[in-house]
Design an enzyme around this catalytic site. Structure first.
Site, short mmCIF file in Angstrom:
data_model
loop_
_atom_site.label_atom_id
_atom_site.label_comp_id
_atom_site.label_asym_id
_atom_site.label_seq_id
_atom_site.Cartn_x
_atom_site.Cartn_y
_atom_site.Cartn_z
N ALA A 9 39.96 42.75 34.09
CA ALA A 9 39.95 43.24 35.48
C ALA A 9 38.67 42.83 36.18
CB ALA A 9 40.10 44.76 35.50
N VAL A 10 38.82 42.51 37.46
CA VAL A 10 37.68 42.14 38.31
C VAL A 10 37.82 42.92 39.62
CG1 VAL A 10 36.60 40.24 39.59
CG2 VAL A 10 37.48 39.83 37.28
N ARG A 61 36.40 34.17 42.38
CA ARG A 61 35.13 33.43 42.19
C ARG A 61 35.00 32.90 40.77
NH1 ARG A 61 30.49 37.44 43.56
NH2 ARG A 61 29.40 35.76 42.52
N GLY A 62 36.04 32.96 39.99
CA GLY A 62 35.98 32.43 38.62
C GLY A 62 35.52 33.44 37.58
N GLY A 65 37.17 36.16 36.45
CA GLY A 65 38.26 36.45 35.52
C GLY A 65 38.38 35.35 34.47
N GLU A 108 49.57 41.15 26.76
CA GLU A 108 50.76 41.53 27.51
C GLU A 108 50.41 41.58 28.98
OE1 GLU A 108 52.25 44.95 25.50
OE2 GLU A 108 53.58 43.63 24.40
N ASN A 111 52.62 39.14 37.65
CA ASN A 111 51.17 39.28 37.87
C ASN A 111 50.56 37.89 38.04
OD1 ASN A 111 48.33 39.60 37.51
ND2 ASN A 111 48.69 41.54 36.45
N TYR A 116 46.28 32.78 32.53
CA TYR A 116 46.56 32.76 31.09
C TYR A 116 47.25 31.44 30.69
CZ TYR A 116 45.59 37.77 31.42
OH TYR A 116 44.99 38.99 31.64
C1 LIG Z 1 43.63 38.84 37.28
C2 LIG Z 1 42.15 38.97 37.67
C3 LIG Z 1 41.35 39.51 36.51
C4 LIG Z 1 41.65 37.56 38.04
O1 LIG Z 1 40.25 37.68 38.30
P1 LIG Z 1 39.51 36.65 39.26
O2 LIG Z 1 38.05 36.76 39.02
O3 LIG Z 1 39.97 36.84 40.66
O4 LIG Z 1 40.09 35.25 38.71
P2 LIG Z 1 39.44 33.81 38.89
O5 LIG Z 1 38.70 33.73 40.18
O6 LIG Z 1 38.71 33.47 37.63
O7 LIG Z 1 40.76 32.93 39.00
C5 LIG Z 1 41.25 32.26 37.88
C6 LIG Z 1 42.69 31.82 38.15
O8 LIG Z 1 43.54 32.94 38.23
C7 LIG Z 1 44.59 32.67 39.19
N1 LIG Z 1 44.44 33.61 40.29
C8 LIG Z 1 43.44 34.49 40.47
N2 LIG Z 1 43.67 35.23 41.58
C9 LIG Z 1 44.85 34.79 42.08
C10 LIG Z 1 45.64 35.18 43.20
N3 LIG Z 1 45.28 36.17 44.03
N4 LIG Z 1 46.80 34.53 43.42
C11 LIG Z 1 47.20 33.54 42.57
N5 LIG Z 1 46.48 33.13 41.49
C12 LIG Z 1 45.33 33.76 41.26
C13 LIG Z 1 44.38 31.26 39.63
O9 LIG Z 1 45.12 30.41 38.74
C14 LIG Z 1 42.92 31.06 39.42
O10 LIG Z 1 42.55 29.74 39.22
P3 LIG Z 1 42.25 28.78 40.49
O11 LIG Z 1 41.27 29.51 41.35
O12 LIG Z 1 41.72 27.55 39.84
O13 LIG Z 1 43.57 28.61 41.15
C15 LIG Z 1 41.98 39.87 38.93
O14 LIG Z 1 42.81 39.40 39.96
C16 LIG Z 1 42.30 41.34 38.66
O15 LIG Z 1 41.43 42.11 38.25
N6 LIG Z 1 43.56 41.75 38.94
C17 LIG Z 1 43.95 43.16 38.74
C18 LIG Z 1 44.00 43.51 37.28
C19 LIG Z 1 45.00 42.66 36.51
O16 LIG Z 1 46.12 42.49 36.94
N7 LIG Z 1 44.57 42.12 35.34
C20 LIG Z 1 45.39 41.23 34.52
C21 LIG Z 1 46.31 41.96 33.63
S1 LIG Z 1 45.47 42.89 32.35
#
Ligand SMILES: CC(C)(COP(=O)(O)OP(=O)(O)OC[C@H]1O[C@@H](n2cnc3c(N)ncnc32)[C@H](O)[C@@H]1OP(=O)(O)O)[C@@H](O)C(=O)NCCC(=O)NCCS
Length: 158
Positions: free
Chosen positions: A80-81, A88-89, A91, A113, A118, A124
């Site tokens: 989670a972020v 911003r990378g 995750g 899972e 999502n 992933y």
């Molecule tokens: C999933 C989560 C952890 C991603 O964190 P983040 O820091 O925003 O992710 P990143 O910036 O590293 O993005 C990595 C990749 O994820 C995907 N991604 C992230 N946010 C996205 C969005 N809003 N829509 C589509 N793809 C997305 C993209 O493939 C992205 O790569 P790209 O930027 O090269 O296209 C964050 O959105 C989150 O906390 N979501 C809520 C909790 C959750 O659902 N967790 C996962 C299940 S446990």
């Protein structure tokens, strides 16, 4: 501290429970029923084989990953972020750190899972996780709606 501050990854401990719950509440949409409760987190954090990775931005926790290893099988339990740090990378960095840590701890296979639909699925898949199974109606959202969980796996070593 704001969402533009530099972020560094570090190990966490059960003492980080409050900060973890702040990120949990901020990041997960309650409509999907994916977030863990405080009691679930408090219960698992001290367990053997469980580790917490923090993405720290100054004095704020921007995100975290929670992993668990049993023998050669490691599981990503949570990723989670905070909303103001997303995109911003962070995750991806947390996921990469989880994979590296799991490998160092002796994992041969990784599992997780995720709710069907999502956007983390893209993250992933890009990291080499493959869809290996589905748990129907696994997540229950705040309004009672049900969502399938997809089981994803990645082989590190055969
Ligand atoms: C999933 C989560 C952890 C991603 O964190 P983040 O820091 O925003 O992710 P990143 O910036 O590293 O993005 C990595 C990749 O994820 C995907 N991604 C992230 N946010 C996205 C969005 N809003 N829509 C589509 N793809 C997305 C993209 O493939 C992205 O790569 P790209 O930027 O090269 O296209 C964050 O959105 C989150 O906390 N979501 C809520 C909790 C959750 O659902 N967790 C996962 C299940 S446990």
């Amino acid at each position: 501290m704001s969402g533009s501050d530099p972020v560094r990854l570090m190990s966490g401990s059960p003492a980080d429970l409050n900060a973890v719950m702040t990120v949990m509440t901020d990041s997960f949409d309650p409509g999907f029923g994916e977030a863990w409760t405080r009691a679930q987190c408090a219960g698992i954090l001290p367990m053997s084989g469980v580790w917490l990775i923090l993405a720290q931005a100054g004095d704020r926790l921007a995100g975290f990953a929670l992993g668990r290893i049993v023998l050669a099988e490691a599981e990503l339990l949570l990723l989670a972020v905070r909303r103001d740090f997303q995109g911003r990378g962070i995750g991806k960095s947390l996921l990469d750190q989880f994979i590296g840590d799991a490998s160092s701890r002796g994992a041969h296979h990784l599992h997780l899972e995720v709710r069907d639909g999502n956007h983390a699925l893209k993250l992933y898949s890009a990291a080499g996780f493959k869809h290996v199974g589905t748990r129907k109606n696994y997540y229950c959202g705040s309004d009672g709606a049900l969502f399938h969980a997809l089981t994803l796996s990645k082989v590190l070593k055969n």
